[in-house]
Design a protein around this motif. Structure first.
Motif, PDB file in Angstrom:
ATOM      1  N   UNK A  26     -10.225  -4.150  -4.226  1.00 40.42           N
ATOM      2  CA  UNK A  26      -9.681  -3.278  -5.272  1.00 40.42           C
ATOM      3  C   UNK A  26      -8.279  -2.853  -4.859  1.00 40.42           C
ATOM      4  N   UNK A  31       9.864   9.078   0.334  1.00 43.05           N
ATOM      5  CA  UNK A  31       8.671   9.284  -0.496  1.00 43.05           C
ATOM      6  C   UNK A  31       9.037  10.123  -1.723  1.00 43.05           C
ATOM      7  N   UNK A  77      -5.468  -0.135  -5.362  1.00 39.00           N
ATOM      8  CA  UNK A  77      -5.245   1.220  -5.874  1.00 39.00           C
ATOM      9  C   UNK A  77      -3.741   1.492  -5.954  1.00 39.00           C
ATOM     10  N   UNK A 111       0.822  -1.225   0.000  1.00 45.01           N
ATOM     11  CA  UNK A 111       0.000   0.000   0.000  1.00 45.01           C
ATOM     12  C   UNK A 111       0.855   1.275   0.000  1.00 45.01           C
ATOM     13  N   UNK A 112       1.820   1.374   0.893  1.00 42.12           N
ATOM     14  CA  UNK A 112       2.646   2.596   0.965  1.00 42.12           C
ATOM     15  C   UNK A 112       3.354   2.857  -0.359  1.00 42.12           C
ATOM     16  N   UNK A 161      -3.458   8.942  -8.888  1.00 41.77           N
ATOM     17  CA  UNK A 161      -3.941   7.838  -8.060  1.00 41.77           C
ATOM     18  C   UNK A 161      -5.112   7.181  -8.781  1.00 41.77           C
ATOM     19  N   UNK A 162      -4.966   5.910  -9.115  1.00 41.16           N
ATOM     20  CA  UNK A 162      -5.994   5.221  -9.887  1.00 41.16           C
ATOM     21  C   UNK A 162      -6.223   3.800  -9.357  1.00 41.16           C
ATOM     22  N   UNK A 163      -7.280   3.177  -9.867  1.00 40.73           N
ATOM     23  CA  UNK A 163      -7.510   1.772  -9.560  1.00 40.73           C
ATOM     24  C   UNK A 163      -6.566   0.948 -10.435  1.00 40.73           C
ATOM     25  N   UNK A 170       0.571   3.559  -3.207  1.00 36.11           N
ATOM     26  CA  UNK A 170      -0.229   4.790  -3.040  1.00 36.11           C
ATOM     27  C   UNK A 170       0.638   6.043  -3.159  1.00 36.11           C
ATOM     28  N   UNK A 171       1.818   5.996  -2.557  1.00 35.52           N
ATOM     29  CA  UNK A 171       2.584   7.226  -2.409  1.00 35.52           C
ATOM     30  C   UNK A 171       4.028   7.126  -2.881  1.00 35.52           C
TER      31      UNK A 171
END
Lengths: 132, 340
Positions: A123, A46, A125, A10-11, A111-113, A14-15
Motif C-alpha cells: 500500500x 518540510x 500512503x 516516502x518522505x 494522510x491517506x492511502x 508522507x510529510x
C-alpha cells in the motif's frame, strides 16, 4: 509503481518534504537536485501542509490502470494546490461535497492511502488535502 | 511522575444511521436502537485505514507537545484491523510522525483492548525514562447482515506517555485476563465471529468488573472517588449497565460515553472516551478507565489530572469537534467505502 520508487518517495509523500535553496531561499516541491537559480546547495524542507486551491476538476470517468489500484471512488476531486510556502502540486481533495469547492479555498494536508499494487501488493500512503 | 503528556483523537467524517442499516437488513430500527442504545456510527472513507487514522490522531498528539518526535523511543498501536498481517502499522505511523529511526516498535492485537495494552507497555517504559507513543485505531469489520453491522465503527486515539509535563498521571494499572472464546477472527477471514449473548456476562461483564474492582481495591478507592469513569463501549447498554453494577452514576460516565453517537470503534473505543474526558477535565480530577478485549481481558487505569492539563487543552482539536463534523451516507455509500 516499483517498490524501490514507492520507498524513495516516502518522505515526500508522507510529510511533504521538498527542498530549500540555500542561496536564493526558493522552496521546491517535489524535491530538486538543482535550483532554478543554478545552485546545487539544497537542503530538505518540510512544508507545513497548508495551502489554497488554485483550480480543480471533478473526475467522473476514471482511466483504468491494471497495475496500481488507486483508493478513490468516482466522482473524486483533483486540484492544483498552492502551498503557503510557494510551490504548487496536484492532489486529491477528500471528504468534501462539490458545493464546498471554490478557487481560493483554504486546504490542509491529510494522510491517506494512495494506491496498492493489486490485492497482494504494497500500500502506498501519502498526502491528499481536505478543506481547512 | 509518569503519565499522559499529550493526546489526540480522530473520527472519520462519515456517519450512517441505524435506520439505514435496519432498512437493508429488514429489521425494526426502533427495536435495534433501544436494545443497542446507539443512533448512528462512523465509517471510514475508501482511502482510510488503521494507519491513516493513527497518523491523524498522532499528529494532533505530537503537535500539541513540546517533545521532539525524534526524542520518542517507541511506538505501539493496538488494533484488530492492522492493514497488513505481516508488516507493522507502527513503522508507517512513526515515519509520518517524523520519529526518525531510533525507535522500537511492534503492533499489538488483543481484540478491543490492544490500545490499552499499548498504554500499559508505554507506562512501564516511561518509568524507565522513555517517551513512548501508544494508542489504538480500528476500522472495525462486520459482515453485511450481522448484528455487529449496527455498531462496528472507525476511529483512533493516540497518546504520548512519559515523565515530562504530564497532564494525566497514570497512578496505577491492573489487568484481569482469561481464556474466554466470545469473539474471534481466524486468519484469511474477512469478518469476525462471535458467540452472541455469551459476549455479555461471562465475557464483558466478568472482566470489566473484575479489573475495575481489582484496581479500586488495590488503591483503596471507591466509585465516588472518581470524577469520570470510562468503560469499553461495544454498545450503549453494556457500559451503562456495568457502571451501575459497580456503583458509578450516569453523570460519571456520560462525558466518556461516545458509542451512542459514533458506534463501537473497537480498540479505540474506551481510549476515545478517555480523550473526550481529557479535553474537558480539570486539575485534581480523577478518572477510572477500564477497557475490554474479547478472548478475553480488561485493563483498568487510575488516572489523576495535573495542573499541566490547562495549557495542554488550549488550541487542541477536540474529540467533540470530530463527533460534530459529520456527513451522512446511505447504505450503498457505506458498502462502497467501509466494507472491504
Amino acid at each position: 509503481m516499483a517498490i524501490p520508487r514507492i520507498w524513495r518517495q516516502i518522505e515526500e509523500k508522507y510529510n511533504l518534504v521538498g527542498t530549500l535553496c540555500k542561496d536564493c531561499k526558493k522552496k521546491h516541491f517535489p524535491p530538486r537536485e538543482v535550483c532554478s537559480c543554478g545552485c546545487y546547495d539544497l537542503e530538505k524542507y518540510r512544508f507545513l501542509g497548508k495551502g489554497e486551491i488554485v483550480t480543480y476538476t471533478v473526475i467522473r470517468i476514471s482511466s483504468e490502470d491494471n497495475e496500481d489500484t488507486p483508493f478513490r471512488n468516482i466522482p473524486y476531486v483533483l486540484a492544483i494546490v498552492r502551498l503557503d510556502e510557494g510551490p504548487s502540486l496536484t492532489a486529491q481533495i477528500v471528504q468534501c461535497s462539490e458545493s464546498e469547492l471554490m478557487i481560493g479555498k483554504k486546504v490542509e494536508m491529510v494522510f491517506r492511502k494512495l494506491l496498492e499494487k493489486g490485492e497482494k501488493g504494497v500500500i502506498q500512503y501519502g498526502y491528499k488535502f481536505r478543506i481547512a | 511522575m509518569v503519565g499522559i503528556i499529550s493526546w489526540g483523537s480522530y473520527i472519520p467524517r462519515y456517519r450512517i444511521k441505524v435506520e439505514e442499516i435496519a432498512k437493508a437488513q429488514g429489521a425494526d430500527a426502533v427495536v435495534i436502537k433501544e436494545s443497542l442504545m446507539i443512533s448512528e456510527k462512523s465509517f471510514p472513507d475508501i482511502d482510510e485505514d488503521t494507519a491513516t487514522m493513527a497518523v491523524e490522531a498522532g499528529r494532533i498528539t505530537l503537535s500539541s507537545s513540546a517533545i521532539s518526535p525524534e526524542d520518542i523511543s517507541a511506538i505501539y498501536i493496538g488494533s484488530e484491523s492492522h492493514p497488513y498481517a505481516v508488516k507493522p502499522t507502527g513503522t508507517i505511523v512513526a515515519q509520518a510522525l517524523g520519529m526518525g529511526n531510533g525507535y522500537t516498535c511492534a503492533d499489538l492485537q488483543f481484540a478491543c483492548k490492544g490500545g490499552t495494552a499499548a498504554i500499559q507497555v508505554a507506562y512501564y517504559m516511561a518509568k524507565a525514562g522513555l517517551n513512548v507513543v501508544a494508542g489504538a485505531a480500528d476500522t472495525a469489520q462486520s459482515a453485511p447482515g450481522d448484528i455487529l453491522e449496527y455498531t462496528a465503527a472507525a476511529g483512533a486515539a493516540m497518546f504520548l506517555v512519559g515523565k515530562e509535563k504530564v497532564c494525566a498521571e497514570i497512578k496505577d494499572t491492573v489487568s484481569f485476563s482469561s481464556d474466554t472464546p466470545d469473539f474471534w477472527r481466524k486468519p484469511q477471514k474477512k469478518y469476525p465471529s462471535h458467540a452472541g449473548s455469551f459476549t455479555g456476562e461471562p465475557s464483558y461483564f466478568r472482566h470489566v468488573m473484575s479489573a475495575a474492582k481489582m484496581l479500586m481495591k488495590k488503591n483503596g478507592t471507591v466509585p465516588k472517588d472518581y470524577d469520570y469513569a470510562v468503560f469499553h463501549q461495544p454498545n450503549g447498554k453494556f457500559p451503562s449497565r456495568v457502571a451501575k453494577k459497580l456503583g458509578f452514576t450516569e453523570k460519571q460516565i456520560s462525558d466518556g460515553m461516545l458509542v451512542t453517537r459514533i458506534g463501537n470503534t473497537y480498540s479505540a473505543a474506551s481510549l476515545l472516551g478517555l480523550c473526550a474526558v481529557l479535553d474537558i477535565a480539570k486539575p485534581g480530577q480523577r478518572i477510572l478507565l477500564t477497557s475490554y478485549g474479547s478472548g478475553a481481558g480488561s485493563d483498568s487505569f487510575d488516572i489523576l489530572i495535573t495542573e499541566n492539563i490547562i495549557a495542554a487543552q488550549k488550541s487542541r482539536k477536540t474529540t467533540q469537534s470530530f463527533i460534530e463534523d459529520k456527513v451522512y451516507g446511505d447504505y450503498l455509500k457505506y458498502l462502497k467505502r467501509a466494507v472491504r
